[in-house]
Motif scaffolding. Sequence first.
Motif, PDB file in Angstrom:
ATOM      1  N   GLY A  10       0.818  -1.214   0.000  1.00 29.18           N
ATOM      2  CA  GLY A  10       0.000   0.000   0.000  1.00 29.18           C
ATOM      3  C   GLY A  10       0.847   1.257   0.000  1.00 29.18           C
ATOM      4  N   MET A  11       1.908   1.253   0.792  1.00 29.88           N
ATOM      5  CA  MET A  11       2.777   2.428   0.835  1.00 29.88           C
ATOM      6  C   MET A  11       3.593   2.572  -0.451  1.00 29.88           C
ATOM      7  SD  MET A  11       1.859   3.943   3.482  1.00 29.88           S
ATOM      8  CE  MET A  11       3.041   5.261   3.506  1.00 29.88           C
ATOM      9  N   LEU A  12       3.930   1.461  -1.093  1.00 29.72           N
ATOM     10  CA  LEU A  12       4.614   1.551  -2.389  1.00 29.72           C
ATOM     11  C   LEU A  12       3.712   2.162  -3.453  1.00 29.72           C
ATOM     12  CD1 LEU A  12       6.690  -1.746  -2.582  1.00 29.72           C
ATOM     13  CD2 LEU A  12       7.546   0.581  -2.373  1.00 29.72           C
ATOM     14  N   VAL A  13       2.435   1.814  -3.419  1.00 30.33           N
ATOM     15  CA  VAL A  13       1.474   2.417  -4.354  1.00 30.33           C
ATOM     16  C   VAL A  13       1.343   3.909  -4.085  1.00 30.33           C
ATOM     17  CG1 VAL A  13      -0.971   2.492  -4.985  1.00 30.33           C
ATOM     18  CG2 VAL A  13       0.198   0.296  -4.797  1.00 30.33           C
ATOM     19  N   LEU A  14       1.245   4.273  -2.816  1.00 30.47           N
ATOM     20  CA  LEU A  14       1.150   5.694  -2.476  1.00 30.47           C
ATOM     21  C   LEU A  14       2.426   6.441  -2.840  1.00 30.47           C
ATOM     22  CD1 LEU A  14      -0.707   5.483   0.937  1.00 30.47           C
ATOM     23  CD2 LEU A  14      -1.617   6.314  -1.233  1.00 30.47           C
ATOM     24  N   LEU A  15       3.581   5.794  -2.681  1.00 33.87           N
ATOM     25  CA  LEU A  15       4.844   6.414  -3.071  1.00 33.87           C
ATOM     26  C   LEU A  15       4.895   6.644  -4.578  1.00 33.87           C
ATOM     27  CD1 LEU A  15       7.670   7.380  -2.220  1.00 33.87           C
ATOM     28  CD2 LEU A  15       8.451   5.042  -2.587  1.00 33.87           C
ATOM     29  N   ALA A  16       4.402   5.685  -5.338  1.00 32.25           N
ATOM     30  CA  ALA A  16       4.358   5.850  -6.795  1.00 32.25           C
ATOM     31  C   ALA A  16       3.443   7.017  -7.177  1.00 32.25           C
ATOM     32  CB  ALA A  16       3.888   4.560  -7.456  1.00 32.25           C
ATOM     33  N   LEU A  17       2.323   7.153  -6.489  1.00 31.51           N
ATOM     34  CA  LEU A  17       1.433   8.285  -6.747  1.00 31.51           C
ATOM     35  C   LEU A  17       2.098   9.609  -6.388  1.00 31.51           C
ATOM     36  CD1 LEU A  17      -1.994   6.922  -5.487  1.00 31.51           C
ATOM     37  CD2 LEU A  17      -1.342   7.433  -7.840  1.00 31.51           C
ATOM     38  N   ILE A  42      -0.316  13.303  -0.110  1.00 32.35           N
ATOM     39  CA  ILE A  42      -0.753  12.046  -0.725  1.00 32.35           C
ATOM     40  C   ILE A  42      -0.397  10.874   0.172  1.00 32.35           C
ATOM     41  CG2 ILE A  42      -0.315  10.461  -2.647  1.00 32.35           C
ATOM     42  CD1 ILE A  42      -0.076  12.922  -4.449  1.00 32.35           C
ATOM     43  N   LEU A  43       0.828  10.877   0.701  1.00 35.47           N
ATOM     44  CA  LEU A  43       1.268   9.772   1.558  1.00 35.47           C
ATOM     45  C   LEU A  43       0.474   9.730   2.861  1.00 35.47           C
ATOM     46  CD1 LEU A  43       5.133   9.975   1.081  1.00 35.47           C
ATOM     47  CD2 LEU A  43       3.567   8.306   0.100  1.00 35.47           C
ATOM     48  N   LEU A  44       0.327  10.879   3.512  1.00 37.08           N
ATOM     49  CA  LEU A  44      -0.347  10.903   4.811  1.00 37.08           C
ATOM     50  C   LEU A  44      -1.850  10.646   4.694  1.00 37.08           C
ATOM     51  CD1 LEU A  44       1.507  13.888   6.493  1.00 37.08           C
ATOM     52  CD2 LEU A  44       1.716  11.465   7.023  1.00 37.08           C
ATOM     53  N   LEU A  45      -2.500  11.338   3.777  1.00 38.93           N
ATOM     54  CA  LEU A  45      -3.945  11.137   3.622  1.00 38.93           C
ATOM     55  C   LEU A  45      -4.257   9.740   3.080  1.00 38.93           C
ATOM     56  CD1 LEU A  45      -5.112  14.591   2.281  1.00 38.93           C
ATOM     57  CD2 LEU A  45      -5.503  13.612   4.531  1.00 38.93           C
ATOM     58  N   GLY A  46      -3.452   9.264   2.142  1.00 39.12           N
ATOM     59  CA  GLY A  46      -3.667   7.929   1.601  1.00 39.12           C
ATOM     60  C   GLY A  46      -3.495   6.849   2.648  1.00 39.12           C
ATOM     61  N   ALA A  47      -2.468   6.993   3.475  1.00 41.10           N
ATOM     62  CA  ALA A  47      -2.228   5.996   4.524  1.00 41.10           C
ATOM     63  C   ALA A  47      -3.334   6.035   5.578  1.00 41.10           C
ATOM     64  CB  ALA A  47      -0.880   6.232   5.170  1.00 41.10           C
ATOM     65  N   SER A  48      -3.789   7.220   5.933  1.00 42.99           N
ATOM     66  CA  SER A  48      -4.845   7.294   6.953  1.00 42.99           C
ATOM     67  C   SER A  48      -6.175   6.780   6.421  1.00 42.99           C
ATOM     68  CB  SER A  48      -4.987   8.726   7.478  1.00 42.99           C
ATOM     69  OG  SER A  48      -5.410   9.583   6.454  1.00 42.99           O
ATOM     70  N   VAL A  49      -6.459   7.034   5.154  1.00 45.08           N
ATOM     71  CA  VAL A  49      -7.694   6.499   4.560  1.00 45.08           C
ATOM     72  C   VAL A  49      -7.615   4.971   4.464  1.00 45.08           C
ATOM     73  CG1 VAL A  49      -9.007   6.368   2.400  1.00 45.08           C
ATOM     74  CG2 VAL A  49      -8.345   8.591   3.320  1.00 45.08           C
ATOM     75  N   ALA A  50      -6.483   4.455   4.033  1.00 41.11           N
ATOM     76  CA  ALA A  50      -6.322   2.999   3.934  1.00 41.11           C
ATOM     77  C   ALA A  50      -6.443   2.338   5.302  1.00 41.11           C
ATOM     78  CB  ALA A  50      -4.981   2.664   3.291  1.00 41.11           C
ATOM     79  N   GLN A  51      -5.855   2.955   6.316  1.00 39.92           N
ATOM     80  CA  GLN A  51      -5.943   2.401   7.667  1.00 39.92           C
ATOM     81  C   GLN A  51      -7.380   2.452   8.185  1.00 39.92           C
ATOM     82  OE1 GLN A  51      -3.708   0.809   9.470  1.00 39.92           O
ATOM     83  NE2 GLN A  51      -5.093   0.576  11.181  1.00 39.92           N
ATOM     84  N   SER A  52      -8.074   3.553   7.943  1.00 43.60           N
ATOM     85  CA  SER A  52      -9.440   3.667   8.452  1.00 43.60           C
ATOM     86  C   SER A  52     -10.399   2.732   7.724  1.00 43.60           C
ATOM     87  CB  SER A  52      -9.929   5.111   8.346  1.00 43.60           C
ATOM     88  OG  SER A  52     -10.068   5.483   6.997  1.00 43.60           O
ATOM     89  N   LEU A  53     -10.091   2.401   6.477  1.00 43.42           N
ATOM     90  CA  LEU A  53     -10.920   1.451   5.739  1.00 43.42           C
ATOM     91  C   LEU A  53     -10.575   0.004   6.073  1.00 43.42           C
ATOM     92  CD1 LEU A  53     -11.086   3.133   2.223  1.00 43.42           C
ATOM     93  CD2 LEU A  53     -12.882   3.002   3.948  1.00 43.42           C
ATOM     94  N   GLY A  54      -9.514  -0.204   6.840  1.00 43.78           N
ATOM     95  CA  GLY A  54      -9.136  -1.551   7.252  1.00 43.78           C
ATOM     96  C   GLY A  54      -8.347  -2.331   6.225  1.00 43.78           C
ATOM     97  N   TRP A  55      -7.739  -1.654   5.255  1.00 45.81           N
ATOM     98  CA  TRP A  55      -7.001  -2.342   4.212  1.00 45.81           C
ATOM     99  C   TRP A  55      -5.708  -2.944   4.726  1.00 45.81           C
ATOM    100  CZ3 TRP A  55      -7.485   1.768  -0.230  1.00 45.81           C
ATOM    101  CH2 TRP A  55      -8.791   1.764  -0.678  1.00 45.81           C
ATOM    102  N   PHE A  56      -5.190  -2.456   5.846  1.00 44.40           N
ATOM    103  CA  PHE A  56      -3.925  -2.947   6.374  1.00 44.40           C
ATOM    104  C   PHE A  56      -4.108  -4.012   7.429  1.00 44.40           C
ATOM    105  CE2 PHE A  56      -1.914   1.431   5.361  1.00 44.40           C
ATOM    106  CZ  PHE A  56      -1.772   1.068   4.045  1.00 44.40           C
TER     107      PHE A  56
END
Length: 62
Positions: A10-17, A42-56
Amino acid sequence: MVSKIRVLLGMLVLLALAIGAIALLAAMKADAVWFRIVPPGILLLGASVAQSLGWFDKKAGN
């Protein structure tokens, strides 16, 4: 529990973005302030959204 593989991917995808956003900002000749706001955003908001959606999170039984 957190799945390390999912977090890494997930963080690699966000890094690419974020890198894509840097390239886009450079092509647009944007001011320096945008380079300091957009990629970390992008990194901070993407990671927090992914965490809140339970993707991790690990699924039960894994």
